[in-house]
Scaffold this motif. Sequence first.
Motif: not given
Length: 277
Positions: A173-175, A177, A201-202, A204, A216
């Motif tokens: 999910s690219k989460d 935290d 956060h997200k 990459e 986020e």
Amino acid sequence: MALLLSPASQTRLTLSSSSSSSSVVPSRDFLSYGGKLQSFKVSTIQNGRRFYPKLQVSVTESPPPPPLPSPDYKELIDSLKLKLLSAVSGLNRGLAASEDDLRRADDAARELEAAAGPLDLTSDLDKLQGRWKLIYSSAFSSRTLGGSRPGPPTGRLLPITLGQVFQRIDVVSKDFDNIVEIELGAPWPLPPLEVTATLAHKFELIGSSKVKIVFEKTTVKTTGNLSQLPPLEVPRIPDALRPQTNPGSGDFEVTYMDADTRVTRGDRGELRVFVIS
């Protein structure tokens, strides 16, 4: 006639015979393993007579598997990792670190990074998956929870006791935290307030080992005696009003990682050490 023996080894046999009307009959099975012909025998029957045509065999070897680490290399890495973990132990996540402690931890981390070599997460991103516990941050020596960024002070006008700090990463999910347990002091006779703040956060992957995170939201949940209260989402500061020192995003480089230990260096020089939890 061409026979492909094995997709893995890509071994190709080309049979040539003096007669185009000959029938090719395998007289026994043949196998190909690791690009090497193990057993092969072909005969042809023409006008009731058996003879063996000329065979042309070409073999394309499969790429060899990567070599396993030598025992000496593994012993060196284990020794340097233990040296780093020993250097950061007893420093209360870095809050109790002196200048000598900071230098000792940084030197130990650089030795481990140099011995392990560059890290490539492009084909190994799953290693980031999981819940990681922070055991050291060089930025906490500033006595603020924000490190080199603005953050609440510890043990000053507003007594704040830092509990455990975690990073929860989901590569699907690219989460990303950051989870912080905090105890807020209260006037006597009120008990301290225990809360858990989750900074969502997200993320990459940038390049081979650099991770970019984008903020986020922040959610605060009371624990302890007030755990029955619902979580509270802290309103996000509009980007136009956000200080330049707190842009809402950042990046860090993963400089070492194995199954249970991860070392990162932040965009402001912060050294962090995590263990899987």
